[in-house]
Design a protein around this motif. Sequence first.
Motif, mmCIF file in Angstrom:
data_model
loop_
_atom_site.group_PDB
_atom_site.id
_atom_site.type_symbol
_atom_site.label_atom_id
_atom_site.label_comp_id
_atom_site.label_asym_id
_atom_site.label_seq_id
_atom_site.Cartn_x
_atom_site.Cartn_y
_atom_site.Cartn_z
ATOM 1 N N GLU A 57 39.639 4.968 12.100
ATOM 2 C CA GLU A 57 39.896 4.557 13.340
ATOM 3 C C GLU A 57 40.649 5.558 14.263
ATOM 4 O O GLU A 57 41.413 4.979 15.160
ATOM 5 C CB GLU A 57 40.728 3.331 13.081
ATOM 6 C CG GLU A 57 40.141 2.094 12.362
ATOM 7 C CD GLU A 57 38.988 1.079 12.971
ATOM 8 O OE1 GLU A 57 38.903 1.516 14.310
ATOM 9 O OE2 GLU A 57 38.593 0.235 12.377
ATOM 10 N N ARG A 107 44.600 0.252 12.076
ATOM 11 C CA ARG A 107 44.339 1.403 13.294
ATOM 12 C C ARG A 107 45.413 1.561 14.139
ATOM 13 O O ARG A 107 46.181 0.449 14.479
ATOM 14 C CB ARG A 107 42.937 0.912 13.927
ATOM 15 C CG ARG A 107 43.177 -0.341 14.976
ATOM 16 C CD ARG A 107 41.900 -0.435 15.787
ATOM 17 N NE ARG A 107 42.185 -1.562 16.792
ATOM 18 C CZ ARG A 107 41.666 -2.839 16.441
ATOM 19 N NH1 ARG A 107 41.176 -3.017 15.220
ATOM 20 N NH2 ARG A 107 42.174 -3.865 17.545
ATOM 21 N N LYS A 136 50.527 -0.218 16.045
ATOM 22 C CA LYS A 136 49.258 -0.326 15.273
ATOM 23 C C LYS A 136 48.895 -1.553 15.059
ATOM 24 O O LYS A 136 49.546 -2.565 15.509
ATOM 25 C CB LYS A 136 49.649 0.081 13.743
ATOM 26 C CG LYS A 136 50.889 -0.780 12.917
ATOM 27 C CD LYS A 136 50.947 -0.371 11.513
ATOM 28 C CE LYS A 136 51.974 -1.253 10.602
ATOM 29 N NZ LYS A 136 53.402 -1.391 11.428
#
Length: 903
Positions: A586, A866, A872
């Motif tokens: 990602e 990700r 996050k």
Amino acid sequence: MGERRAPGLRIRRPDQVSEKRKRFLAVAGDELRGIELLRFAIQQAVADLAGLGGMVHLGSPGYGGGLRLVVSSGLPPAFTQEWERLDGNGPLAPARAFRDSAFVRVPMANLNGMPDRDASAGGRPDRAEAAVSTAMAAVPLLRPGGPVGTLSVVTLSSRSPSAGQRAFLDTLGRWAGERLNRSTVPPPGLTLTGWQDPPTGADLQPDLQAVGTWDWDIWTGDVIWNDEMFTVLGVDPDSFDGRIDTWTGVIHPEDLPWVLSDIDEAIRTGRMHSTEYRVCRPDGTTGWVRVRGQVVLDENGEPARMAGTLWDVTKTHETLELVIEPQTHDAERASAERASHIRQLTRALAEAVTVRDVVDAAANHILPLFGATGLMLAFLEGDHLRPVGFAGFPKEFIDQVARMPASWGLPITGVLRERTPLFITSVEEYIESYPTTAGLLASGGKQAWAFLPLIASGRPVGSCVVSFTDPRQFTDEERNLLTALSGLVAQAMERARLYDREHTRAKELQRGLLPRELPDLPAVTSAARYLPAGAEMEVGGDWYDVIPLSADRVAIVIGDVMGHGVSEAVTMGRLRTAVRTLADLELPPDELLAHLNDLVSDLGDDFYATCLYLVYDPTNRSCVLARAGHPPPAVVHPDGSVHFPDADPNSPLGAATPPFDTVEMDLPDGSLLVLYTDGLVESSSLDIDQGMASLSRALSSTISRGLYGRKDHSAAPDATGAEYLESLCDTLIATLLPVRRGTADDAALLVVRTHALSGDDMASWPLPDHPKAAGEAREHVRTQLSTWHLDDLSMTTELLASELVGNVIRHAKGPINLRLLRSNVLTCEVSDGSQTTPRIRRAAETDEGGRGLQLVSAIAHRWGTRFTATGKCIWTEQPLTCSSPDLLPEGAGLDLFDLLDDE
């Protein structure tokens, strides 16, 4: 292999003449003569320049003559009649090219006689515009002694021919001039009569009145005739202007090129001019004349005059045709046809690439050469024959042969074992020699056979069968010729078999490296095409991919490794694998390209690649892209407008210095992203900016006709799926690469249509940074899934949300946000303000914690992390069709709820 360079860079290769076109000229055939030769040269020049038409002028004999039009193609008579006679000292392109023995391009302001065409339909624009853009390009027809004429092409382009086009025109001019110089003897059918000298003695009286004399001033072009000249040529003395051009004007058009060339050769070398040719008299009759002339030198030793005789030999030709026996004609014709077939077969086998090409060449030339009606080529593999091609046999017969073991003693396998040809003249002879396989004769339908072993490089590679409908006695000449031709077929077959084997491996390699099919994703619909650089190599360094990410996001990538071939394809496979691995992490586009740049740099100094990587998010219709030396994508909005994102690309991978620039843009629902490699829009004769403009026009034209057919720009029903995108790919390829054969670069095309996620399929809530957040998360999940009628997923999703929120509270920091997405899967996301990455721990039996992510991994179909701009996001996915309670470990639900229950 083409020139190795970094794709996408504005580095221009030196233009060069196409090797394929050179080979085509080299094998065009010595049978091209006169008008056919010149017309062929015009067609090649017009095709190379994409011109309107062309002309060939030949220099009038002598030093005082001009240029005379001998043949034209593609131009209307109203135009060419103004170019019949040209002053050799004039400013027109043919005259200048003839004088300077060099390429000349002259703009044309006079288009009189050119037909008007609709400019909107791709035809010629109005006369004012055409006067600016139309030009004539001319090259001399050169021979060792200098130019013999000129070849001119009328083009409708404001740009001069490229260096490669000019090089080809120069080559074509030398090729035609040399062929024309070799054609100074009459072509077949115009052989000399055998009366090599004027009649003398007793033979002179009957034909005395038919002999004319002439005296020609080479410098001025003036010619003096006696009365017999007017009689033989049928020219009116009162209208004769005393010019050599009038004389050459009555020469038959098919004979004119080689007659003029012979006259010029005689002047240049000082030899006797002696030939026969046809004349077209003004009264419409045609006759044969015999001409002899001798060059007279001046006091400086230069050619000044030519004087000689001319007489009518029409009756002689007619008499010869009557006295030649038909058998002689038939024998000569058969010999000529046989020689022609052998030349054509040799040429076809030399050019054959695949086994199918060899079979076609043998069928097209061997069968008519011997009057045969059937041909079969076969390889021996193990204990069976494998027919690889046939003509004139029923398919049932071929299948029977393929099923018979070689041990049955078939003659086709016997000649391969003994390496000796076998000729069977009748059915009776076959049955007597091979009684066990006599049943094949009825299904084959033949009565005579030539069984030939195919021996290449001293080893047998297969067998060839040439068969006949009727019984046949083979002459010694036919046996020897068939045996000799089988050797040519064997060599071609061995080369073709090796090519087919490598070709199959190359195709398998390419299929293994490129996606076999693009994924069916909720956020995008896609279609793609890959075109190799040439027919002889179907692998290259261009690649594309569509990669699903979390939260219905999609990564779209296209790239181009410098060069094309197997090694480049292998490098492409490594890069594609690396991209998929990095995409699973990602990473944002700029960071992904930075890692990819390190990988390419480690491959060596000679490796470069371009790449375009973008990520589309259907939840907010955003698109983020970064590119390394790659052309920008074409973005097509639902209203049909086409634009290219404004951003200069970074250097190609392997030569770039990170960081890479990124471009962010919003895409309306239903937009198209068109990604491509430079092979689609750039070539030696096409600048990449021009190619991108052509792509934009092709997209606008195609989409306006079919993709957005409604006045409110809404998508037509038939334009929403992959089927339309497949058709769009075919249309773009056909428009941008209409005659792609043996191109210098690979080309890849990827068309993606975006689909935004509906607001009804998204739900998001902020959560407090407090243990109570787990309970609130479960309540939000329960309520939303009930609204979506996904109650069967409620228990597992509540557990997942509770665990993820609990991890944030224990190990991270706020702000905390919960989001649910519904598409083909149910996505549950929990985001926070920390960039600490969670990892699965191996908890001991006595540990009171550490099993949360193990539970997440067991329940969710997929999960991952990700990074975002503020921290996050941890996400999980569950299929909408699964019965989630069955996925829970026994007792896990109760333990987890007790652990995270509200205080």
